[in-house]
Write a protein that holds these residues in place. Structure first.
Motif, PDB file in Angstrom:
ATOM      1  N   LEU A  44      -1.806  42.506  -1.118  1.00  0.00           N
ATOM      2  CA  LEU A  44      -2.306  41.155  -0.829  1.00  0.00           C
ATOM      3  C   LEU A  44      -1.377  40.096  -1.411  1.00  0.00           C
ATOM      4  N   TYR A  45      -0.897  40.325  -2.611  1.00  0.00           N
ATOM      5  CA  TYR A  45       0.033  39.373  -3.231  1.00  0.00           C
ATOM      6  C   TYR A  45       1.312  39.268  -2.409  1.00  0.00           C
ATOM      7  N   TYR A  46       1.829  40.419  -1.970  1.00  0.00           N
ATOM      8  CA  TYR A  46       3.054  40.420  -1.182  1.00  0.00           C
ATOM      9  C   TYR A  46       2.861  39.650   0.123  1.00  0.00           C
ATOM     10  N   ILE A  47       1.742  39.848   0.791  1.00  0.00           N
ATOM     11  CA  ILE A  47       1.462  39.152   2.050  1.00  0.00           C
ATOM     12  C   ILE A  47       1.341  37.650   1.812  1.00  0.00           C
ATOM     13  N   ASP A  48       0.595  37.249   0.797  1.00  0.00           N
ATOM     14  CA  ASP A  48       0.421  35.819   0.522  1.00  0.00           C
ATOM     15  C   ASP A  48       1.714  35.169   0.053  1.00  0.00           C
ATOM     16  N   ASN A  49       2.473  35.868  -0.773  1.00  0.00           N
ATOM     17  CA  ASN A  49       3.725  35.315  -1.272  1.00  0.00           C
ATOM     18  C   ASN A  49       4.727  35.148  -0.125  1.00  0.00           C
ATOM     19  N   LYS A  50       4.766  36.116   0.774  1.00  0.00           N
ATOM     20  CA  LYS A  50       5.651  36.045   1.935  1.00  0.00           C
ATOM     21  C   LYS A  50       5.250  34.870   2.832  1.00  0.00           C
TER      22      LYS A  50
END
Length: 65
Positions: free
Chosen positions: A54-60
């Motif tokens: 989830l962090y990777y998706i939001d950060n991207k």
């Protein structure tokens, strides 16, 4: 992408709450601990992976702006 975020959010909940009636047993022993305890410990790692995703998706998504 929204569906992926919903699934990644639901997995830890289903892992810890939804599966309890199916994994609530002492035998078999896994790594010397009861299966239910192993399931909950494994849930910590699954939750970490889901939150990391989830962090990777939001950060991207935020970097694209």
């Amino acid at each position: 992408m929204m569906l992926v975020k919903i699934i990644l959010t639901a997995i830890p909940f289903i892992w810890t709450i939804g599966m309890v009636p199916f994994v609530n047993q002492v035998k078999p022993l896994v790594l010397g601990i009861p299966f239910f305890a192993f399931w909950m410990i494994a849930g910590i790692f699954v939750c970490f992976l889901c939150i990391n995703g989830l962090y990777y998706i939001d950060n991207k998504k935020n970097r694209a702006r």
